[in-house]
Design an enzyme around this catalytic site. Structure first.
Site, PDB file in Angstrom:
ATOM      1  N   ASP A  84      -7.215   2.905  -3.030  1.00  0.00           N
ATOM      2  CA  ASP A  84      -7.919   2.953  -1.738  1.00  0.00           C
ATOM      3  C   ASP A  84      -8.227   4.412  -1.414  1.00  0.00           C
ATOM      4  OD1 ASP A  84      -8.941   2.648   0.792  1.00  0.00           O
ATOM      5  OD2 ASP A  84      -7.159   1.671   1.654  1.00  0.00           O
TER       6      ASP A  84
ATOM      7  N   LYS B 208      -1.130  -1.081  -4.415  1.00  0.00           N
ATOM      8  CA  LYS B 208      -2.299  -0.274  -4.027  1.00  0.00           C
ATOM      9  C   LYS B 208      -1.833   1.154  -3.836  1.00  0.00           C
ATOM     10  CE  LYS B 208      -4.654   0.021   0.455  1.00  0.00           C
ATOM     11  NZ  LYS B 208      -5.311  -0.802   1.487  1.00  0.00           N
TER      12      LYS B 208
ATOM     13  N   LYS C  83      -9.324  -7.074   8.372  1.00  0.00           N
ATOM     14  CA  LYS C  83      -8.318  -6.615   9.334  1.00  0.00           C
ATOM     15  C   LYS C  83      -8.688  -7.190  10.684  1.00  0.00           C
ATOM     16  CE  LYS C  83      -7.078  -2.362   6.925  1.00  0.00           C
ATOM     17  NZ  LYS C  83      -7.261  -0.899   6.858  1.00  0.00           N
TER      18      LYS C  83
ATOM     19  N   GLY D 105      -3.731  -4.021   6.200  1.00  0.00           N
ATOM     20  CA  GLY D 105      -2.685  -3.684   7.154  1.00  0.00           C
ATOM     21  C   GLY D 105      -3.006  -2.387   7.872  1.00  0.00           C
TER      22      GLY D 105
ATOM     23  N   LYS E   3      -3.009   5.053  -2.643  1.00  0.00           N
ATOM     24  CA  LYS E   3      -4.020   5.817  -1.923  1.00  0.00           C
ATOM     25  C   LYS E   3      -4.493   6.949  -2.817  1.00  0.00           C
ATOM     26  CE  LYS E   3      -3.999   3.807   2.175  1.00  0.00           C
ATOM     27  NZ  LYS E   3      -5.214   3.275   2.816  1.00  0.00           N
TER      28      LYS E   3
ATOM     29  N   ASP F 155     -13.632  -1.917   3.397  1.00  0.00           N
ATOM     30  CA  ASP F 155     -12.682  -1.997   4.507  1.00  0.00           C
ATOM     31  C   ASP F 155     -13.387  -1.434   5.749  1.00  0.00           C
ATOM     32  OD1 ASP F 155     -10.671  -1.449   6.385  1.00  0.00           O
ATOM     33  OD2 ASP F 155      -9.311  -0.452   5.004  1.00  0.00           O
TER      34      ASP F 155
ATOM     35  N   SER G 209       0.863  -1.166   0.000  1.00  0.00           N
ATOM     36  CA  SER G 209       0.000   0.000   0.000  1.00  0.00           C
ATOM     37  C   SER G 209       0.908   1.226   0.000  1.00  0.00           C
ATOM     38  CB  SER G 209      -0.866  -0.022   1.264  1.00  0.00           C
ATOM     39  OG  SER G 209      -1.620   1.165   1.373  1.00  0.00           O
TER      40      SER G 209
ATOM     41  N   GLU H  64     -11.140   0.506  -3.135  1.00  0.00           N
ATOM     42  CA  GLU H  64     -11.409   0.215  -1.733  1.00  0.00           C
ATOM     43  C   GLU H  64     -12.075   1.415  -1.059  1.00  0.00           C
ATOM     44  OE1 GLU H  64      -7.837  -1.283   0.100  1.00  0.00           O
ATOM     45  OE2 GLU H  64      -8.644  -1.077   2.122  1.00  0.00           O
TER      46      GLU H  64
HETATM   47  O1  OSB Z   1      -7.111   1.767   4.620  1.00  0.00           O
HETATM   48  O2  OSB Z   1      -5.928   0.021   4.409  1.00  0.00           O
HETATM   49  C1  OSB Z   1      -6.099   1.135   4.894  1.00  0.00           C
HETATM   50  C2  OSB Z   1      -3.016   2.129   6.932  1.00  0.00           C
HETATM   51  C3  OSB Z   1      -3.603   2.742   8.018  1.00  0.00           C
HETATM   52  C4  OSB Z   1      -4.970   2.838   8.061  1.00  0.00           C
HETATM   53  C5  OSB Z   1      -5.760   2.334   7.020  1.00  0.00           C
HETATM   54  C6  OSB Z   1      -5.167   1.722   5.936  1.00  0.00           C
HETATM   55  C7  OSB Z   1      -3.776   1.649   5.881  1.00  0.00           C
HETATM   56  C8  OSB Z   1      -3.040   1.095   4.749  1.00  0.00           C
HETATM   57  C9  OSB Z   1      -1.638   0.623   5.026  1.00  0.00           C
HETATM   58  O3  OSB Z   1      -3.449   1.058   3.612  1.00  0.00           O
HETATM   59  C10 OSB Z   1      -1.481  -0.838   5.005  1.00  0.00           C
HETATM   60  C11 OSB Z   1      -0.135  -1.239   5.554  1.00  0.00           C
HETATM   61  O4  OSB Z   1       0.829  -1.211   4.800  1.00  0.00           O
HETATM   62  O5  OSB Z   1      -0.070  -1.574   6.758  1.00  0.00           O
HETATM   63 MG    MG Z   2      -8.322   0.622   3.335  1.00  0.00          MG
END
Ligand code: OSB
Ligand code: MG
Length: 368
Positions: free
Chosen positions: A188, A161, A262, A290, A163, A238, A135, A213
């Protein structure tokens, strides 16, 4: 299982690279760890809440409060036949799933040790190697993002992925797709849009993303169902899925075609296993999300990702992407073809590094 002692710790560790999403930027992680001693064995759990209530209502501090005042005293009340029984005891508390998960998951580690089996097997896992993605946060400009993607692709990660948020989305995806026409790509949004953005969101379809996402409200499944009827890109939920029941309703409504799992958000392994079952029987792929975890939470994610329904690469990546030095040994490493080997030794499969943990601890409290 008789719990003899529970210890709460706050650790503080700076991320190697700050991580920016549509809701904010994280530079320093403040993480609550839960250590449980029972039956002469030790298990660790991690609260995956953020520093501020921007992803969900929970923070490391609300988790400390709920653990200290409620969950820990209840866990010390009497013996537990299984981690699932402790999860049932926690059910009257509304929400606070990340606090619950940290304590329950520590018990799963102890149970795995008692049985002499790997944590992955104890929770029902079957895969010996799990596929990994990364991510990548919002960057200062597109060139930096393209460079980061190139680095992760050549490291072997199986999907990327990115953001997105208004102003950093279609324009960015256009560039990414031009540079990398063939990679498995997804976006995402962390709830950065509303149905008023429908025409804009339709443009995402031309990038043949694996999924988008959580484009809409963090607590929504109704508008997501409307959106899914209008776009061809599969929606993955999510933020708005906290239980097997949430998943069933979202799937039945047509709000998503994929679910990001998660452990913290769903409240621990017991709930995650139920949710996994709901998705399996409905042929909905799941993958492990994550929360910028330390090695403890990361090790739990590796175990969960070994369940047979986890058919897509997760956001479970190498320790060194987050930390100069992780708190487990060995660290989590990723193979050149973008996979993590699931430990086959009894228990967590990684040794918590007690000296390192002590060094980064900023407060601790014990209960017995
Ligand atoms: O939306 O998946 C998410 C990190 C913090 C809060 C929300 C998210 C995320 C990530 C990071 O996308 C995932 C990772 O590398 O731990
Ligand atoms: Mg997410």
């Amino acid at each position: 299982m008789t719990i003899n002692r529970v210890e709460l710790r706050e650790i503080q560790m700076p991320l190697v690279h700050s991580f920016e999403t549509s809701f904010g930027k994280t530079t320093l992680r403040r993480i609550v760890l839960v250590r449980v001693d029972a039956e002469g064995l030790t298990g660790w759990g991690e609260v995956t809440a953020g520093e501020a209530p921007l992803y969900s209502h929970e923070t490391f501090e609300t988790a400390w409060h709920v653990l200290r005042e409620f969950l820990v005293p209840w866990a010390l009340e009497h013996d537990w036949a299984s981690p699932a029984e402790l999860a049932a005891r926690f059910r009257p508390i509304r929400g606070h799933n990340m606090a619950k998960a940290a304590l329950e998951n520590a018990l799963w580690v102890i149970e795995a040790q008692q049985k002499g089996i790997p944590l992955a097997k104890a929770v029902g896992g079957t895969l010996e190697e799990i596929p990994c993605g990364v991510s990548i946060g919002i960057q200062s400009n597109v060139e930096v993002l393209l460079e980061k993607i190139a680095r992760e692709v050549s490291a072997g990660y199986q999907r990327i992925k990115v953001k997105v948020k208004p102003g950093w989305d279609v324009n960015v995806l256009e560039r990414v797709r031009t540079e990398f026409p063939r990679i498995s790509l997804m976006a995402d949004a962390n709830s950065a849009y509303t149905l008023a953005d429908l025409e804009h969101l339709k443009q995402f379809d031309r990038f043949y993303l694996m999924m988008i996402e959580q484009p809409l409200g963090w607590d929504d499944i109704i508008d997501h169902a409307k959106l899914q009827r209008e776009i061809s890109t599969p929606i993955c939920l999510d933020e708005s899925i906290h239980s097997a029941d949430d998943a069933r309703k979202a799937i039945d409504l047509g709000a998503c075609k994929i679910i990001n799992m998660k452990l913290g958000r769903v409240g621990g392994f017991t709930s995650a296993r139920r949710l996994h079952e709901v998705c399996r029987t409905r042929n909905i792929p799941v993958w492990c999300g994550g929360m910028l975890e330390s090695g403890i939470g990361r090790a739990h994610n590796v175990a969960m990702s070994s369940l047979p329904g986890f058919t897509l690469p997760g956001d479970v990546s190498a320790s060194r992407r987050y930390w100069t030095e992780d708190i487990i040994s060995p660290e989590v490493t990723v193979s050149p073809h973008g996979t993590i080997r699931v430990p086959q030794t009894p228990g967590l499969g990684y040794e918590p590094d007690l000296d390192r943990i002590e060094k980064v601890t900023t407060r601790k409290e014990q209960f017995s």
